[in-house]
Motif scaffolding. Structure first.
Motif, mmCIF file in Angstrom:
data_model
loop_
_atom_site.group_PDB
_atom_site.id
_atom_site.type_symbol
_atom_site.label_atom_id
_atom_site.label_comp_id
_atom_site.label_asym_id
_atom_site.label_seq_id
_atom_site.Cartn_x
_atom_site.Cartn_y
_atom_site.Cartn_z
ATOM 1 N N THR A 318 1.154 -1.431 0.415
ATOM 2 C CA THR A 318 0.084 -0.161 0.117
ATOM 3 C C THR A 318 0.701 1.025 -0.247
ATOM 4 O O THR A 318 0.826 2.300 -0.682
ATOM 5 C CB THR A 318 -0.996 0.196 0.979
ATOM 6 N N LEU A 319 1.877 1.478 1.041
ATOM 7 C CA LEU A 319 3.028 2.058 1.131
ATOM 8 C C LEU A 319 3.183 3.303 -0.486
ATOM 9 O O LEU A 319 2.967 3.605 -0.809
ATOM 10 C CB LEU A 319 3.981 2.179 1.963
ATOM 11 N N LEU A 320 4.107 1.603 -1.442
ATOM 12 C CA LEU A 320 4.662 1.939 -1.838
ATOM 13 C C LEU A 320 3.646 1.891 -3.106
ATOM 14 O O LEU A 320 3.784 3.334 -4.324
ATOM 15 C CB LEU A 320 5.749 0.815 -2.623
ATOM 16 N N ALA A 334 -6.173 11.455 -4.381
ATOM 17 C CA ALA A 334 -6.055 10.097 -4.055
ATOM 18 C C ALA A 334 -6.379 9.000 -3.254
ATOM 19 O O ALA A 334 -6.868 8.113 -3.763
ATOM 20 C CB ALA A 334 -4.280 10.217 -3.580
ATOM 21 N N LEU A 335 -6.288 10.081 -2.357
ATOM 22 C CA LEU A 335 -6.909 9.531 -1.021
ATOM 23 C C LEU A 335 -8.803 9.305 -1.022
ATOM 24 O O LEU A 335 -9.253 8.121 -0.894
ATOM 25 C CB LEU A 335 -7.501 10.937 0.378
ATOM 26 N N LEU A 336 -9.174 9.791 -2.000
ATOM 27 C CA LEU A 336 -11.218 10.014 -2.170
ATOM 28 C C LEU A 336 -11.060 9.240 -3.658
ATOM 29 O O LEU A 336 -12.103 8.378 -3.354
ATOM 30 C CB LEU A 336 -11.963 11.391 -2.454
ATOM 31 N N LEU A 358 -3.366 6.294 9.412
ATOM 32 C CA LEU A 358 -1.740 6.922 9.189
ATOM 33 C C LEU A 358 -1.221 6.205 8.799
ATOM 34 O O LEU A 358 -0.246 7.616 7.943
ATOM 35 C CB LEU A 358 -1.815 6.815 10.807
ATOM 36 N N LEU A 359 -0.980 4.995 7.633
ATOM 37 C CA LEU A 359 -0.046 4.255 7.057
ATOM 38 C C LEU A 359 -0.293 5.378 5.178
ATOM 39 O O LEU A 359 0.340 5.615 4.832
ATOM 40 C CB LEU A 359 0.038 3.385 6.537
ATOM 41 N N MET A 360 -1.892 5.465 4.985
ATOM 42 C CA MET A 360 -2.287 5.664 4.212
ATOM 43 C C MET A 360 -1.919 7.392 4.231
ATOM 44 O O MET A 360 -1.878 7.800 2.717
ATOM 45 C CB MET A 360 -3.627 5.672 4.221
ATOM 46 N N VAL A 403 9.785 5.941 8.332
ATOM 47 C CA VAL A 403 7.892 6.203 8.767
ATOM 48 C C VAL A 403 7.284 5.807 9.246
ATOM 49 O O VAL A 403 6.279 5.034 10.091
ATOM 50 C CB VAL A 403 7.380 7.939 9.534
ATOM 51 N N GLY A 404 6.652 5.816 7.295
ATOM 52 C CA GLY A 404 6.018 4.383 7.473
ATOM 53 C C GLY A 404 6.160 3.299 7.225
ATOM 54 O O GLY A 404 5.182 2.433 7.765
ATOM 55 N N LEU A 405 6.977 2.773 6.974
ATOM 56 C CA LEU A 405 7.653 1.301 7.351
ATOM 57 C C LEU A 405 7.606 1.223 8.568
ATOM 58 O O LEU A 405 6.554 0.174 8.834
ATOM 59 C CB LEU A 405 9.167 1.119 6.469
#
Length: 422
Positions: A318-320, A334-336, A358-360, A403-405
């Motif tokens: 998801t992060l990548l 992108a969020l919506l 929070l990851l997203m 931070v995402g990881l």
């Protein structure tokens, strides 16, 4: 096939020069028409997306950010941050990061952060001998803290879309936001030592005390907002109203920089600043509906579950994936578009809503830094009078990815405070 047609229409309209929001509405309408579905459904989706009590917090927090800027809060916070760490190597750059941490508790907007602080600090950094690409990069990257540390506008939008507790997201963002602050400070220090950037003069306690006292009323704002939510006195929407009222109190009574005459221009700026994200929210809802009609969500479900059954690996994917999306698409859009598709998948993996949210948010905010669409980098580079492709941003992007990881690997970082206080 319908999904391919929808995305082809979107890309084609974008290539014609239409704004992203307009392209999403037109491509959605055309796709539904080709599918022999009534187009008037789009009008219902457009209005329904913004007809939300929760989303009323967005214009209030945007107005609060404008009021804080006009009331002199930003300047007093910068002065206080300079007294604390301005004497270090690369002191002004580190002040930039620390001030973003302070300012994040009031504005909730990375755009407000980079615009207000950038106008004050980027010219000052260039004058002191910092490279313009570095000055712009620090300012843009530091502004991301405002979207991770509460109150955050993007958290409010995410919570309204997924029915995730906004108060939980607020408290869950505190520890990752502080970790990001530490990472950015370390990077700034290392680069400043390597490149020989200047350091300021150390301030005595007698010099620091009056500056601190002047800044304390401004620094009390996040305590007021989070305290009200924690003790159940206000909802996040009502907290936005309190932020506006408190900002007006600071501007008219404490700092006395807001006059009755300036109040009209403050409201005008707030309305304009609010119109853009609300229109994006509405247009993205129409595109998301069109995607749902094409069966894109089921396709994504099959692809992701076929790739891995490991929840941590799913979060890393998801992060990548959202990092790649952010290269081409504005963060709110992108969020919506993607959150309604990914969030149900996260629930099937057993991932806590707050952790995944929070990851997203971290992943989406990366898109505001990456050229060519990165809004925060565009604003900072424009102030620094350089091309966006020259901005010195990639060290900081690596820190935000880290931070995402950490959020993906250690659920306690995001779940400890919400489970304790909410």
């Amino acid at each position: 096939m319908e999904t391919i047609v929808l995305f082809s229409l979107l890309v084609g309209i974008l290539l014609l020069g239409a704004p992203v929001s307009v392209a999403m509405i037109l491509s959605s309408a055309a796709s539904l028409a080709l599918s022999n579905l009534p187009i008037n459904v789009l009008a219902e989706r457009l209005l329904g997306a913004i007809n939300s009590y929760t989303l009323m917090a967005v214009p209030f927090f945007i107005a609060a950010a404008v009021i804080m800027n006009r009331s002199g809060v930003t300047r007093h916070i910068l002065d206080f941050a300079a007294c604390l760490i301005g004497h270090r190597r690369g002191g002004t750059a580190q002040v930039n990061v620390l001030a973003s941490l302070f300012f994040s508790g009031m504005s909730g907007s990375a755009t407000a952060d980079v615009a207000s602080q950038g106008r004050m600090l980027i010219p000052r950094m260039k004058q002191e001998g910092y490279d313009a690409p570095f000055a712009a990069g620090v300012t843009a990257a530091a502004s991301i803290i405002s979207s991770i540390v509460p109150p955050s506008i993007i958290m409010i939008i995410y919570g309204s879309v997924t029915n995730t507790s906004i108060g939980g997201l607020f408290f869950g963002g505190i520890i990752p936001g502080i970790i990001l602050f530490v990472f950015l400070i370390v990077i700034v220090h290392v680069l400043s030592v390597r490149r020989g950037y200047p350091k300021g003069e150390r301030q005595s306690w007698k010099q620091t005390l009056p500056v601190m006292l002047r800044a304390l009323p401004a620094l009390f704002a996040p305590v007021l907002i989070l305290g009200g939510i924690r003790f159940g006195m206000v909802t996040p929407t009502e907290a936005g109203v309190i932020a506006c009222v408190y900002g007006l109190f600071l501007g008219t009574v404490v700092y006395r920089e807001i006059t009755p005459r300036s109040f009209v221009s403050i409201m005008e700026e707030s309305v304009v600043a609010t119109a853009v994200p609300m229109f994006i929210i509405a247009s993205s809802a129409s595109f998301g509906f069109a995607l749902t009609v094409t069966g894109f969500g089921f396709m994504m479900n099959e692809i992701m579950t076929g790739m891995t059954e490991n929840p941590v690996l799913f979060m890393i994917i998801t992060l990548l994936a959202l990092f790649a999306v952010g290269l081409f698409l504005e963060s709110t859009s992108a969020l919506l578009i993607f959150v309604p598709l990914f969030a149900p998948l996260a629930q099937s993996y057993g991932i806590p809503d707050i952790q995944y949210g929070l990851l997203m948010i971290v992943a989406l905010m990366l898109g505001t830094l990456t050229p060519p669409v990165g809004l925060q980098s565009f604003i900072a580079s424009d102030i620094a009078d350089i091309s966006i492709v020259k901005i010195d941003i990639w060290y900081f992007i690596a820190a935000i990815l880290a931070v995402g990881l950490l959020i993906a690997l250690f659920p306690l970082l995001t779940m400890f405070l919400p489970s304790t206080f909410i």
